[in-house]
Design a protein around this motif. Structure first.
Motif, PDB file in Angstrom:
ATOM      1  N   TYR A   1      29.120 -31.308  36.769  1.00  0.00           N
ATOM      2  CA  TYR A   1      30.299 -30.574  36.815  1.00  0.00           C
ATOM      3  C   TYR A   1      30.848 -29.700  37.784  1.00  0.00           C
ATOM      4  O   TYR A   1      30.429 -29.267  39.118  1.00  0.00           O
TER       5      TYR A   1
ATOM      6  N   SER B   1      24.783 -30.964  38.133  1.00  0.00           N
ATOM      7  CA  SER B   1      24.353 -31.770  37.427  1.00  0.00           C
ATOM      8  C   SER B   1      24.214 -30.495  35.965  1.00  0.00           C
ATOM      9  O   SER B   1      23.601 -29.642  35.720  1.00  0.00           O
TER      10      SER B   1
ATOM     11  N   MET C   1      34.251 -33.034  34.036  1.00  0.00           N
ATOM     12  CA  MET C   1      33.155 -33.641  34.800  1.00  0.00           C
ATOM     13  C   MET C   1      34.236 -34.761  35.932  1.00  0.00           C
ATOM     14  O   MET C   1      34.660 -35.490  36.415  1.00  0.00           O
TER      15      MET C   1
ATOM     16  N   LYS D   1      32.760 -42.006  32.187  1.00  0.00           N
ATOM     17  CA  LYS D   1      31.201 -41.915  32.055  1.00  0.00           C
ATOM     18  C   LYS D   1      30.774 -41.069  31.431  1.00  0.00           C
ATOM     19  O   LYS D   1      30.021 -40.098  32.374  1.00  0.00           O
ATOM     20  N   PRO D   2      31.329 -40.414  30.375  1.00  0.00           N
ATOM     21  CA  PRO D   2      30.939 -38.639  29.914  1.00  0.00           C
ATOM     22  C   PRO D   2      29.015 -38.609  30.228  1.00  0.00           C
ATOM     23  O   PRO D   2      28.671 -37.854  30.831  1.00  0.00           O
TER      24      PRO D   2
ATOM     25  N   GLN E   1      26.386 -37.971  36.061  1.00  0.00           N
ATOM     26  CA  GLN E   1      27.566 -37.139  36.010  1.00  0.00           C
ATOM     27  C   GLN E   1      27.228 -35.939  36.934  1.00  0.00           C
ATOM     28  O   GLN E   1      26.370 -35.160  36.549  1.00  0.00           O
TER      29      GLN E   1
ATOM     30  N   VAL F   1      32.455 -37.853  36.507  1.00  0.00           N
ATOM     31  CA  VAL F   1      32.832 -39.173  36.953  1.00  0.00           C
ATOM     32  C   VAL F   1      33.134 -38.697  34.698  1.00  0.00           C
ATOM     33  O   VAL F   1      32.730 -39.903  34.056  1.00  0.00           O
TER      34      VAL F   1
ATOM     35  N   SER G   1      27.254 -40.354  31.578  1.00  0.00           N
ATOM     36  CA  SER G   1      26.510 -41.098  33.668  1.00  0.00           C
ATOM     37  C   SER G   1      25.377 -40.516  33.912  1.00  0.00           C
ATOM     38  O   SER G   1      25.058 -38.954  33.749  1.00  0.00           O
TER      39      SER G   1
END
Length: 188
Positions: free
Chosen positions: A176, A131, A163, A168-169, A174, A165, A171
């Motif tokens: 990486y 994250s 990402m 939904k940047p 999210q 997700v 979220s």
């Protein structure tokens, strides 16, 4: 001649060179035989590999005009298209090698300089999915929005990280991970 070219199972590079040479030799037109030969050669090559639509034989041979005319003359004297075929293969090889060098140079030139912090981010993501908070904890930095914009966004923009997700940047789920380009960069 065109019937032969259509039915021939020779490699397109060889077939195109022979067709070009034969148009030059037969000389069916009062003018423009060389242009017709180069056009047909380009068409056959482009049908075989699309790169030749962008590297027309007209341009390749223009760069090698004296050698081109000499190859035609030598092949005519020998009554053998082999000399011309060898010249054509050599000219094609040189232009492809030049394009490959240009491509590598272009890629190297556009490779982004990464800061030490960005390199640390890539290394933190080496075998993990993290994250935003976990990334900054791993590199020992405060994860405020300015730090994110300065260090993480450029890595996303360059396709070095991605990402989990992407739709939904923002979220809360999210995370990486390294993209393929990032994996290559970490190897370096």
């Amino acid at each position: 001649m065109f019937g032969w070219a259509k039915a021939s199972e020779l490699h397109p590079v060889l077939k195109s060179a022979i067709l070009h040479y034969e148009i030059e030799t037969i000389h069916p037109f009062s003018d423009g035989n060389g242009r017709m030969g180069r056009l047909w050669q380009t068409l056959l090559l482009a049908k075989w590999n699309a790169i030749f639509a962008w590297i027309p034989m007209e341009s390749v041979l223009y760069q090698n005009r004296p050698q081109y005319y000499q190859a035609i003359e030598n092949a005519s004297k020998a009554n053998d298209s082999g000399v011309f075929i060898e010249f054509t293969l050599s000219a094609i090889y040189e232009i492809i090698a030049e394009q490959a060098k240009h491509q590598v140079k272009h890629e190297d030139k556009h490779q982004v300089e990464l800061s030490d912090t960005q390199l640390a981010v890539l290394n933190a993501l080496k075998n993990k999915t993290l994250s935003r908070k976990d990334i900054f904890a791993a590199i020992g930095m405060n994860g405020d929005s300015r730090s994110f914009k300065r260090h993480i966004e450029p890595l996303l923009d360059e396709g070095l990280i991605e990402m989990t997700v992407p739709d939904k940047p923002n979220s809360r789920m999210q995370k990486y991970r390294l993209a393929e380009a990032g994996k290559e960069r970490v190897k370096e």
